[in-house]
Scaffold this motif. Structure first.
Motif, PDB file in Angstrom:
ATOM      1  N   LEU A  44       0.937  -1.280   0.046  1.00  0.00           N
ATOM      2  CA  LEU A  44       0.084  -0.003  -0.092  1.00  0.00           C
ATOM      3  C   LEU A  44       0.843   1.256  -0.028  1.00  0.00           C
ATOM      4  O   LEU A  44       0.353   2.212  -0.264  1.00  0.00           O
ATOM      5  N   ILE A  45       1.843   1.108   0.247  1.00  0.00           N
ATOM      6  CA  ILE A  45       3.084   2.371   0.367  1.00  0.00           C
ATOM      7  C   ILE A  45       4.304   1.848  -0.429  1.00  0.00           C
ATOM      8  O   ILE A  45       5.290   1.503   0.185  1.00  0.00           O
ATOM      9  N   PRO A  46       4.490   2.404  -1.523  1.00  0.00           N
ATOM     10  CA  PRO A  46       5.489   1.873  -2.582  1.00  0.00           C
ATOM     11  C   PRO A  46       6.958   2.757  -1.647  1.00  0.00           C
ATOM     12  O   PRO A  46       6.965   3.870  -1.458  1.00  0.00           O
ATOM     13  N   GLY A  47       7.841   1.903  -1.562  1.00  0.00           N
ATOM     14  CA  GLY A  47       9.222   2.465  -0.767  1.00  0.00           C
ATOM     15  C   GLY A  47       8.963   2.067   0.598  1.00  0.00           C
ATOM     16  O   GLY A  47      10.468   2.020   1.155  1.00  0.00           O
ATOM     17  N   MET A  48       8.359   1.632   0.872  1.00  0.00           N
ATOM     18  CA  MET A  48       8.075   1.262   2.479  1.00  0.00           C
ATOM     19  C   MET A  48       9.224   0.072   2.899  1.00  0.00           C
ATOM     20  O   MET A  48       9.940   0.056   3.703  1.00  0.00           O
ATOM     21  N   ALA A  49       8.890  -0.912   2.009  1.00  0.00           N
ATOM     22  CA  ALA A  49      10.118  -2.252   2.296  1.00  0.00           C
ATOM     23  C   ALA A  49      11.366  -1.833   2.318  1.00  0.00           C
ATOM     24  O   ALA A  49      12.073  -2.194   3.163  1.00  0.00           O
ATOM     25  N   GLU A  50      11.860  -0.968   1.504  1.00  0.00           N
ATOM     26  CA  GLU A  50      13.260  -0.594   1.426  1.00  0.00           C
ATOM     27  C   GLU A  50      13.480   0.293   2.337  1.00  0.00           C
ATOM     28  O   GLU A  50      14.752   0.036   3.068  1.00  0.00           O
ATOM     29  N   ILE A  51      12.627   1.263   2.901  1.00  0.00           N
ATOM     30  CA  ILE A  51      13.003   2.282   4.086  1.00  0.00           C
ATOM     31  C   ILE A  51      13.234   1.303   5.294  1.00  0.00           C
ATOM     32  O   ILE A  51      14.134   1.432   5.998  1.00  0.00           O
ATOM     33  N   LEU A  52      12.274   0.345   5.615  1.00  0.00           N
ATOM     34  CA  LEU A  52      12.345  -0.405   6.770  1.00  0.00           C
ATOM     35  C   LEU A  52      13.627  -1.465   6.683  1.00  0.00           C
ATOM     36  O   LEU A  52      14.205  -1.731   7.710  1.00  0.00           O
ATOM     37  N   ASP A  53      14.048  -1.890   5.558  1.00  0.00           N
ATOM     38  CA  ASP A  53      15.230  -2.658   5.301  1.00  0.00           C
ATOM     39  C   ASP A  53      16.413  -1.863   5.538  1.00  0.00           C
ATOM     40  O   ASP A  53      17.621  -2.652   6.231  1.00  0.00           O
ATOM     41  N   ARG A  54      16.544  -0.692   4.905  1.00  0.00           N
ATOM     42  CA  ARG A  54      17.863  -0.139   4.891  1.00  0.00           C
ATOM     43  C   ARG A  54      17.933   1.147   5.734  1.00  0.00           C
ATOM     44  O   ARG A  54      19.095   1.725   5.714  1.00  0.00           O
ATOM     45  N   ALA A  55      16.983   1.530   6.646  1.00  0.00           N
ATOM     46  CA  ALA A  55      17.306   2.938   7.542  1.00  0.00           C
ATOM     47  C   ALA A  55      18.184   2.749   8.471  1.00  0.00           C
ATOM     48  O   ALA A  55      18.887   3.848   8.607  1.00  0.00           O
ATOM     49  N   CYS A  56      18.622   1.917   8.736  1.00  0.00           N
ATOM     50  CA  CYS A  56      19.672   1.453   9.835  1.00  0.00           C
ATOM     51  C   CYS A  56      20.989   1.503   9.412  1.00  0.00           C
ATOM     52  O   CYS A  56      22.025   2.301   9.989  1.00  0.00           O
ATOM     53  N   GLU A  57      21.199   1.490   7.914  1.00  0.00           N
ATOM     54  CA  GLU A  57      22.341   1.984   7.091  1.00  0.00           C
ATOM     55  C   GLU A  57      22.642   3.144   7.109  1.00  0.00           C
ATOM     56  O   GLU A  57      23.772   3.708   6.812  1.00  0.00           O
ATOM     57  N   HIS A  58      21.630   4.285   7.276  1.00  0.00           N
ATOM     58  CA  HIS A  58      21.697   5.253   7.075  1.00  0.00           C
ATOM     59  C   HIS A  58      21.680   6.426   8.545  1.00  0.00           C
ATOM     60  O   HIS A  58      21.308   7.431   8.499  1.00  0.00           O
ATOM     61  N   GLY A  59      21.920   5.239   9.462  1.00  0.00           N
ATOM     62  CA  GLY A  59      21.900   6.258  10.814  1.00  0.00           C
ATOM     63  C   GLY A  59      20.644   5.905  11.862  1.00  0.00           C
ATOM     64  O   GLY A  59      20.677   6.621  12.786  1.00  0.00           O
ATOM     65  N   ALA A  60      19.817   5.310  11.438  1.00  0.00           N
ATOM     66  CA  ALA A  60      18.384   5.155  12.183  1.00  0.00           C
ATOM     67  C   ALA A  60      18.774   3.911  13.017  1.00  0.00           C
ATOM     68  O   ALA A  60      19.468   2.952  13.147  1.00  0.00           O
ATOM     69  N   LEU A  61      18.268   4.093  14.310  1.00  0.00           N
ATOM     70  CA  LEU A  61      18.191   2.979  15.557  1.00  0.00           C
ATOM     71  C   LEU A  61      17.331   1.938  14.937  1.00  0.00           C
ATOM     72  O   LEU A  61      17.559   0.707  15.230  1.00  0.00           O
ATOM     73  N   GLY A  62      16.012   2.455  14.368  1.00  0.00           N
ATOM     74  CA  GLY A  62      15.243   1.600  13.875  1.00  0.00           C
ATOM     75  C   GLY A  62      14.251   2.217  13.320  1.00  0.00           C
ATOM     76  O   GLY A  62      14.192   3.323  13.219  1.00  0.00           O
ATOM     77  N   ALA A  63      13.345   1.532  12.349  1.00  0.00           N
ATOM     78  CA  ALA A  63      12.358   1.986  11.523  1.00  0.00           C
ATOM     79  C   ALA A  63      10.980   0.978  11.389  1.00  0.00           C
ATOM     80  O   ALA A  63      11.120  -0.074  11.558  1.00  0.00           O
ATOM     81  N   ALA A  64      10.011   1.750  11.469  1.00  0.00           N
ATOM     82  CA  ALA A  64       8.574   1.318  11.291  1.00  0.00           C
ATOM     83  C   ALA A  64       7.510   2.071  10.592  1.00  0.00           C
ATOM     84  O   ALA A  64       7.719   3.270  10.427  1.00  0.00           O
ATOM     85  N   LEU A  65       6.560   1.386  10.407  1.00  0.00           N
ATOM     86  CA  LEU A  65       5.245   1.996   9.763  1.00  0.00           C
ATOM     87  C   LEU A  65       4.525   2.646  10.942  1.00  0.00           C
ATOM     88  O   LEU A  65       4.570   1.971  12.049  1.00  0.00           O
ATOM     89  N   SER A  66       4.457   3.759  10.712  1.00  0.00           N
ATOM     90  CA  SER A  66       3.529   4.311  12.044  1.00  0.00           C
ATOM     91  C   SER A  66       2.127   4.166  12.074  1.00  0.00           C
ATOM     92  O   SER A  66       1.583   4.437  11.146  1.00  0.00           O
ATOM     93  N   GLY A  67       1.594   3.563  13.027  1.00  0.00           N
ATOM     94  CA  GLY A  67       0.278   2.944  13.147  1.00  0.00           C
ATOM     95  C   GLY A  67      -0.120   2.159  12.002  1.00  0.00           C
ATOM     96  O   GLY A  67       0.540   1.377  11.292  1.00  0.00           O
ATOM     97  N   ALA A  68      -0.985   2.486  11.123  1.00  0.00           N
ATOM     98  CA  ALA A  68      -1.688   2.122   9.969  1.00  0.00           C
ATOM     99  C   ALA A  68      -1.016   2.580   8.722  1.00  0.00           C
ATOM    100  O   ALA A  68      -1.402   2.244   7.641  1.00  0.00           O
ATOM    101  N   GLY A  69      -0.235   3.456   8.944  1.00  0.00           N
ATOM    102  CA  GLY A  69       0.335   4.347   7.834  1.00  0.00           C
ATOM    103  C   GLY A  69      -0.402   5.309   7.291  1.00  0.00           C
ATOM    104  O   GLY A  69      -1.577   5.447   7.811  1.00  0.00           O
ATOM    105  N   PRO A  70      -0.041   5.906   6.127  1.00  0.00           N
ATOM    106  CA  PRO A  70       1.342   5.805   5.471  1.00  0.00           C
ATOM    107  C   PRO A  70       2.298   6.465   6.182  1.00  0.00           C
ATOM    108  O   PRO A  70       3.499   6.170   5.285  1.00  0.00           O
ATOM    109  N   THR A  71       2.522   6.895   7.059  1.00  0.00           N
ATOM    110  CA  THR A  71       3.796   7.753   7.720  1.00  0.00           C
ATOM    111  C   THR A  71       4.844   6.814   8.151  1.00  0.00           C
ATOM    112  O   THR A  71       4.408   5.807   8.553  1.00  0.00           O
ATOM    113  N   LEU A  72       5.870   6.915   7.680  1.00  0.00           N
ATOM    114  CA  LEU A  72       7.082   5.978   8.303  1.00  0.00           C
ATOM    115  C   LEU A  72       7.798   6.717   9.178  1.00  0.00           C
ATOM    116  O   LEU A  72       7.969   7.893   9.168  1.00  0.00           O
TER     117      LEU A  72
END
Length: 322
Positions: free
Chosen positions: A233-261
């Motif tokens: 439902l949110i194009p780009g979401m899977a890549e962001i969740l998979d790779r956000a830690c490579e770019h400095g995040a402690l962790g990443a998630a979908l916020s609630g039901a989305g679409p905010t990441l």
């Protein structure tokens, strides 16, 4: 009571935080303001300010009005007419708890208007029943990080103090996603393996928050219960969740039901700009415009101000003065 004005500031919230589906929530430094009073003209008046509230009813079908009446009914008090004023910077249907903040704001304001006869626990029970799950409403009502459970009859919660060095970056796409649509994407059954994975991840995430072990978040903020099914439902979401830690995040998630990441980040991280670029460019590559906002966990929950007699300042002037 006819001369009392109650002004409440209510925080937004993020729910789930990855594995904690319908059980984990965190209050965020994005706010709605709600004022309740008894109208001098004797008829219900609803004033809405700011963008994003188009289509919200201006009569007694309004959610704020109906929730306030629930409080009055429980307290055995009759307040059939209300003057409701509301301003919100929480975008609707974006996964940042807009409905939960409205419910909590109405409960807290209505309770304060009649002298606060209902306990915070009672407000939490009503809010959970109305929202259908305790994560967002618990965070907005108690502030901080809230771990909760609801058996359909009673909700329980434990509040955790957010780590002082944790910032929150949200990427808010320029489209709405209803909770109903996001829930319809979920399967009716999951495997035992995935269930065990989520129990472990959620338990580790709560332990990381409780102990201040921020380095564990990247290992704990993973999910097999809802995020993989909502990724379409949110194009780009899977890549962001998979790779956000490579770019400095402690962790990443979908916020609630989305679409905010959402990404959790150490406050002093030198890679904040890199993370911003990664989120925005990943969504942009999918044709999605987004707004980035740096937030903090809100540790206070609702802030209530009451006044007797007509306020010297207008509703919006009082908000701007905060």
């Amino acid at each position: 009571m006819s001369e009392r004005h109650v002004l409440v500031r209510i925080p937004a919230s993020t729910a789930n935080l990855g594995p904690g589906f319908d059980t984990l929530g965190m209050a965020l430094s994005l706010y709605a303001w709600l004022e309740l009073s008894v109208p001098s003209g004797g008829q219900t008046v609803i004033d809405l300010y700011g963008d994003g509230l188009e289509g919200v009813p201006l009569n007694k079908t309004n959610l704020i009005y109906k929730v306030a009446q629930r409080v009055f009914d429980e307290a055995g008090v009759q307040v059939p007419e209300l003057h409701i004023s509301m301003y919100s910077e929480i975008p609707l249907t974006r996964g940042l708890g807009s409905s939960a903040s409205a419910i909590v704001g109405a409960l807290v304001a209505a309770n304060a208007l009649i002298g606060s006869p209902l306990s915070d626990d009672r407000l939490f029970q009503i809010a959970t029943e109305l929202e259908g799950h305790p994560d967002n409403v618990g965070a907005s009502l108690f502030g901080g990080i809230v771990v909760s459970a609801w058996d359909g009859d009673r909700a329980e919660h434990v509040r955790l103090e957010p780590h002082a060095d944790m910032d929150v970056l949200v990427a808010i796409p320029d489209f709405q996603l209803s909770t109903e649509k996001a829930r319809h994407a979920l399967p009716t059954e999951i495997s035992m393996k995935d269930a065990v994975f989520n129990v472990g991840a959620s338990s580790l995430l709560v332990a990381a928050f409780a102990s201040g072990r921020l380095e564990l978040i990247r290992h704990a903020m993973r999910d097999r219960l809802h995020q993989p099914y909502r990724a379409g439902l949110i194009p780009g979401m899977a890549e962001i969740l998979d790779r956000a830690c490579e770019h400095g995040a402690l962790g990443a998630a979908l916020s609630g039901a989305g679409p905010t990441l959402l990404a959790l980040v150490e406050a002093g991280s030198p890679t904040k700009r890199e993370l911003e670029r990664f989120l925005q460019e990943t969504l942009s590559a999918q044709g999605i415009k987004s707004e980035l906002r740096w937030l903090r966990p809100d540790a206070q929950g609702p802030i209530v101000a009451t006044s007797e007699g007509a306020p010297a300042l207008t509703f919006m002037d009082r908000i701007k003065g905060e």
